[in-house]
Design an enzyme around this catalytic site. Structure first.
Site, PDB file in Angstrom:
ATOM      1  CB  CYS A   1       9.648   2.936 -18.639  1.00 50.49           C
ATOM      2  SG  CYS A   1      10.773   3.519 -19.908  1.00 50.49           S
TER       3      CYS A   1
ATOM      4  CG  ASP B   1      -2.605 -12.107  19.635  1.00 55.21           C
ATOM      5  OD1 ASP B   1      -1.479 -12.545  19.878  1.00 55.21           O
ATOM      6  OD2 ASP B   1      -2.928 -10.909  19.784  1.00 55.21           O
TER       7      ASP B   1
END
Length: 511
Positions: free
Chosen positions: A56, A468
């Site tokens: 699971c 940038d």
């Protein structure tokens, strides 16, 4: 759990007890996460329950198994190799993948790069993946690949790939009405007989028994659920895409948590064009995907690209452990990717040294001029982004009439030609450094553009566009003698998650 969020295991504090290699996975810490049904660890480990023979996810809603009945695995392939079959309730195939980037020893890096290539369907074209091809891509022998892979993951590359294929098939069987033959082929099997044998051998049941009621066609398309780990800032992700949305191609609704767009994918020599709609289900930490009938033949590729575009496989705990101190308000932010690396590359060129709004205007003109019309049930989705061949053949005059300057005209045509000729691969399985260098060899492509493409198209978590301007402002280095160098120096503590640091820095500057 300690006050600072670290797990206490046997008196020892570990800042990362959930690492997915079998050597360092700490069972007691995993059981604590299982008790809490902690969605942050979804996909980072799986639980095999010896009393039921089922494995699971840590978020499974079934009754908590006894500690002595639990075995913990870093990958679904390990659980299946140990003889466990997937839970039909929590469905392990819905778990986000575990993407690990490291700057550790070479064997560790090579093993995880091998797993990344096996997880990247576009790295193999129309040919099925094999250990021999994998070794060739990595530049080592197939024996070496097997050795380091088994040492790192506890399973062979073939077992790992088998589990990926079976879980893909399991999701298609449960969520769609695709014919068994098509499911087998789309999952990577050469014949239905081999697919049936593998499915029955691993899961002990016939593939048709996994069909779910309601998994049928409808005008809204097939509904498929994709999991992710919280925290996830849905509004920020959709806001990013919404600011850049091109009318006719994309539609974003932050209020309903929905993103829809047109899409064309080439596979097997055929172009499959259609639409998709993705809606966030934040209560379940899932995304509900609907696709058009025309995209059914390439559904696994659509799912894979969407997971990358919305960064569903990110591990917030690992990222926040490095970035939280510097960007405490950005723990739920992800790196926006794209459904097409080629499209992002073109749009990155259009956005050079201009505002987001101006770049969107140029992209809109390009779509209106070169985009192919498409019919969809969504009024706002009417055109496809221009295909590489269309822009490769576009003359400078045609692009110039759209307001695109000559330098960017040359860059767009060069990118389109390289992609159309398959000389340039812009997806998560591409060699990052080689692709960056190849991009910088094209006219009009500098380091900023190459790093931006690496961040969004190649899914490289350590990309850093040091030049940038907005980043300089956010980091407070804009007025120095060498802002790019100062930004690089400031970014060193954020490795290997500098792409996420960039997104957080940009978000901090937003109004």
């Amino acid at each position: 759990m300690s006050e600072n969020g670290e797990w206490l295991v046997g008196g020892c504090v570990s800042s990362d007890p959930m690492r997915t290699d079998a050597v360092t996975l700490q069972p007691d810490a995993c059981y604590l996460a299982l008790q809490a049904r902690d969605a942050r660890f979804d996909g980072r480990f799986f639980i095999g329950v010896t009393s039921t023979g089922v494995y699971c996810r840590p978020v499974c809603k079934v009754r908590l198994p006894r500690r002595e009945n639990c075995r913990f695995f870093g990958h679904a392939a390990q659980a299946e190799s140990a003889g466990f079959r997937p839970c039909l309730r929590c469905r392990p195939e819905l778990a986000p993948h575990s993407i690990v980037w490291s700057i550790q020893d070479a064997s560790y890096i090579l093993a995880h790069q091998a797993a990344r290539l096996l997880d990247e369907p576009e790295a193999w074209g129309d040919e099925p993946a094999s250990v021999e091809q994998l070794a060739a891509k990595l530049g080592v022998s197939d024996r070496h690949v097997r050795r380091i892979f088994e040492a790192q993951f506890g399973v062979s590359p073939v077992q790992y790939l088998q589990t990926r294929r079976l879980l893909t098939a399991k999701q298609l069987l449960a969520d769609t009405d695709l014919p068994i033959t098509q499911v087998a082929l789309m999952s990577g099997y050469s014949s239905v007989r081999r697919f049936n044998a593998a499915f029955v051998g691993h899961y002990g049941l016939n593939p048709t028994r996994l069909r779910r009621e309601g998994a049928s066609r409808s005008p809204q398309g097939m509904a498929i659920r994709l999991g992710y780990r919280p925290p996830y800032d849905v509004a920020a992700m959709l806001g990013f895409f919404g600011q850049r949305a091109i009318a006719g191609v994309e539609r974003v609704d932050v209020q309903t948590g929905t993103l829809a767009r047109t899409l064309a994918i080439e596979s097997g020599g055929h172009l499959h064009a259609g639409w998709l709609e993705a809606t966030f289900d934040s209560e379940r930490n899932q995304l509900v995907l609907r696709v058009s009938e025309s995209l059914r033949p390439v559904l696994p590729l659509v799912i894979h690209r969407l997971r990358a575009a919305l960064d569903l496989d990110a591990d917030p705990d690992a990222i926040n452990a490095v970035l939280h101190a510097g960007f405490p308000r950005g723990d739920g932010l992800r790196v926006p990717g794209s459904m097409s690396g080629y499209e992002i590359a073109v749009r990155a060129v259009l956005g050079q040294q201009i505002t987001v709004a101006a770049a969107r205007t140029l992209a809109q003109r390009m779509v209106d001029r070169f985009g192919v019309p498409i019919e969809t049930p969504h009024p706002g989705l009417t055109r496809l982004f221009p295909e590489p061949a269309a822009l490769a053949q576009a003359g400078g005059d045609a692009l110039g009439q759209l307001g695109i300057v000559k330098q960017r005209q040359a860059a767009i045509v060069a990118i389109a030609q390289a992609v159309a000729d398959k000389r340039l691969q812009l997806h998560g399985g591409a060699d990052v450094q080689a692709t960056i260098e190849a991009l910088k060899q094209l006219p009009g492509i500098g380091d900023w553009t190459a790093q931006y493409i690496a961040m969004r198209a190649l899914r490289w978590p350590d990309a850093f566009p040091a030049g940038d301007v907005a980043l300089h402002k956010a980091l407070g280095v804009r007025d120095g003698p060498s802002p790019a160098r100062a930004a690089q120096e400031a970014s060193q503590p954020w490795k290997p998650w500098r792409s996420y640091a960039v997104i957080r820095a940009w978000a901090a500057m937003a109004p």
